[in-house]
Design a protein around this motif. Structure first.
Motif, PDB file in Angstrom:
ATOM      1  N   ASP A 113      64.157  77.027   2.166  1.00 49.15           N
ATOM      2  CA  ASP A 113      65.205  77.976   2.546  1.00 49.15           C
ATOM      3  C   ASP A 113      65.061  79.234   1.704  1.00 49.15           C
ATOM      4  N   MET A 114      64.511  80.280   2.302  1.00 54.04           N
ATOM      5  CA  MET A 114      64.308  81.537   1.580  1.00 54.04           C
ATOM      6  C   MET A 114      65.424  82.545   1.845  1.00 54.04           C
ATOM      7  N   ALA A 115      66.446  82.139   2.597  1.00 49.95           N
ATOM      8  CA  ALA A 115      67.527  83.066   2.937  1.00 49.95           C
ATOM      9  C   ALA A 115      68.605  83.107   1.867  1.00 49.95           C
ATOM     10  N   HIS A 116      68.805  81.985   1.187  1.00 48.69           N
ATOM     11  CA  HIS A 116      69.894  81.911   0.216  1.00 48.69           C
ATOM     12  C   HIS A 116      69.445  81.215  -1.058  1.00 48.69           C
ATOM     13  N   SER A 117      70.142  81.545  -2.143  1.00 47.06           N
ATOM     14  CA  SER A 117      69.920  80.880  -3.416  1.00 47.06           C
ATOM     15  C   SER A 117      70.878  79.695  -3.550  1.00 47.06           C
ATOM     16  N   ASN A 118      70.567  78.817  -4.490  1.00 49.38           N
ATOM     17  CA  ASN A 118      71.464  77.729  -4.878  1.00 49.38           C
ATOM     18  C   ASN A 118      71.764  77.924  -6.366  1.00 49.38           C
ATOM     19  N   PRO A 119      72.620  78.886  -6.695  1.00 49.36           N
ATOM     20  CA  PRO A 119      72.769  79.290  -8.100  1.00 49.36           C
ATOM     21  C   PRO A 119      73.650  78.374  -8.937  1.00 49.36           C
ATOM     22  N   TYR A 120      73.332  78.328 -10.227  1.00 47.31           N
ATOM     23  CA  TYR A 120      74.208  77.736 -11.226  1.00 47.31           C
ATOM     24  C   TYR A 120      74.038  78.552 -12.509  1.00 47.31           C
ATOM     25  N   VAL A 121      74.909  78.328 -13.486  1.00 45.29           N
ATOM     26  CA  VAL A 121      74.913  79.124 -14.713  1.00 45.29           C
ATOM     27  C   VAL A 121      74.754  78.200 -15.919  1.00 45.29           C
ATOM     28  N   LYS A 122      73.820  78.560 -16.800  1.00 48.08           N
ATOM     29  CA  LYS A 122      73.657  77.881 -18.085  1.00 48.08           C
ATOM     30  C   LYS A 122      74.160  78.821 -19.178  1.00 48.08           C
ATOM     31  N   MET A 123      74.808  78.270 -20.174  1.00 48.33           N
ATOM     32  CA  MET A 123      75.356  79.105 -21.245  1.00 48.33           C
ATOM     33  C   MET A 123      75.116  78.463 -22.598  1.00 48.33           C
ATOM     34  N   CYS A 124      74.935  79.299 -23.616  1.00 46.13           N
ATOM     35  CA  CYS A 124      74.762  78.814 -24.984  1.00 46.13           C
ATOM     36  C   CYS A 124      75.157  79.925 -25.947  1.00 46.13           C
ATOM     37  N   LEU A 125      75.312  79.551 -27.207  1.00 40.39           N
ATOM     38  CA  LEU A 125      75.647  80.506 -28.263  1.00 40.39           C
ATOM     39  C   LEU A 125      74.417  80.696 -29.131  1.00 40.39           C
ATOM     40  N   LEU A 126      73.736  81.810 -28.940  1.00 45.55           N
ATOM     41  CA  LEU A 126      72.529  82.084 -29.710  1.00 45.55           C
ATOM     42  C   LEU A 126      72.856  82.233 -31.193  1.00 45.55           C
ATOM     43  N   PRO A 127      71.954  81.796 -32.086  1.00 46.49           N
ATOM     44  CA  PRO A 127      70.575  81.377 -31.797  1.00 46.49           C
ATOM     45  C   PRO A 127      70.427  79.918 -31.406  1.00 46.49           C
ATOM     46  N   ASP A 128      71.529  79.147 -31.355  1.00 45.06           N
ATOM     47  CA  ASP A 128      71.458  77.738 -30.995  1.00 45.06           C
ATOM     48  C   ASP A 128      71.430  77.602 -29.479  1.00 45.06           C
ATOM     49  N   GLN A 129      70.291  77.143 -28.939  1.00 44.94           N
ATOM     50  CA  GLN A 129      70.166  76.963 -27.498  1.00 44.94           C
ATOM     51  C   GLN A 129      70.225  75.490 -27.098  1.00 44.94           C
ATOM     52  N   LYS A 130      70.364  74.602 -28.062  1.00 48.91           N
ATOM     53  CA  LYS A 130      70.392  73.176 -27.750  1.00 48.91           C
ATOM     54  C   LYS A 130      71.761  72.737 -27.251  1.00 48.91           C
ATOM     55  N   ASN A 131      72.808  73.266 -27.868  1.00 48.86           N
ATOM     56  CA  ASN A 131      74.168  72.879 -27.506  1.00 48.86           C
ATOM     57  C   ASN A 131      74.657  73.738 -26.337  1.00 48.86           C
ATOM     58  N   SER A 132      74.016  73.574 -25.194  1.00 50.61           N
ATOM     59  CA  SER A 132      74.301  74.426 -24.042  1.00 50.61           C
ATOM     60  C   SER A 132      75.240  73.726 -23.060  1.00 50.61           C
TER      61      SER A 132
END
Length: 220
Positions: A113-132
């Motif tokens: 399906d190239m017409a639409h995305s299936n988006p989601y959001v990832k978030m973290c507090l830099l510089p720590d990217q493990k506790n996302s």
């Protein structure tokens, strides 16, 4: 006279090889030859400062307005809010919605399906990217509504030193996940206790591809 006719030679330390006692071991000190370093006349003319800049190929995004960023990258916008809870000592991040996300990109031709995305959001507090944290996936939309709330247990003074990174990703169960864009906000530039809502234009990310993430969940 023969001594005067001898050719000159490099200045050499002619002291015999010495042994310096270091505990029970001995270290050999070799004779040293003193030579003057040769520097070409055009050495400094060949120096190009632009090659040593932090990022010579991109403009300073911090100097652009959200309208200019949106016009330049055309990756859409993300609506989110932040607030610090002093009573419970945690930061609240609310991912609300995104608007005008670009259509998906398939790198290996497996995307159906190239017409639409299936988006989601990832978030973290830099510089720590493990506790996302990560939102659910919104299917087949360029204007997803998330309305999801997340907390980060972190002392207030530490939270002020962090940068909130929100990355919008296109979920693809057949291939790798593609990063659509990101928003980075220094938390020392906002009033965390009072809180606030922001619409921020997405910019390109150096981390282009995410591998399949088992944490991602499909939402209708």
């Amino acid at each position: 006279l023969e001594a005067l006719r001898r050719p000159s030679s490099p200045l050499v330390d002619l002291k015999p090889i010495e042994f310096w006692a270091i505990g029970s071991k001995k270290e050999i000190v070799q004779p040293r030859i003193f030579r003057k370093a040769y520097v070409p006349e055009d050495y400094f003319r060949k120096f190009e400062p632009r090659l040593y800049s932090v990022d010579s190929s991109s403009d300073d995004v911090d100097s652009l307005t959200d309208e200019e960023i949106l016009s330049k990258y055309q990756l859409g916008m993300l609506h989110f809010s932040t607030q610090y809870d002093l009573l419970h000592n945690y930061l609240i991040v609310r991912v609300i919605e995104a608007r005008d996300l670009p259509p998906p990109i398939s790198y290996d031709g497996s995307r159906q399906d190239m017409a639409h995305s299936n988006p989601y959001v990832k978030m973290c507090l830099l510089p720590d990217q493990k506790n996302s944290r990560q939102t659910g996936v919104k299917r087949k939309t360029q204007n997803p509504v998330f309305e999801e709330r997340y907390t980060f247990e972190i002392p207030f003074l530490e939270a002020e030193r962090r940068t909130l990174l929100l990355t919008v990703v296109d979920f693809d169960k057949f291939s790798r996940h593609c990063v659509i864009g990101k928003v980075a906000m220094s938390l020392n530039e906002v009033d965390l206790v009072k809180g606030g809502h922001w619409w921020k234009a997405l910019i390109t990310s150096s981390q282009v591809i995410y591998e399949f993430d088992s944490m991602a969940k499909i939402s209708d």
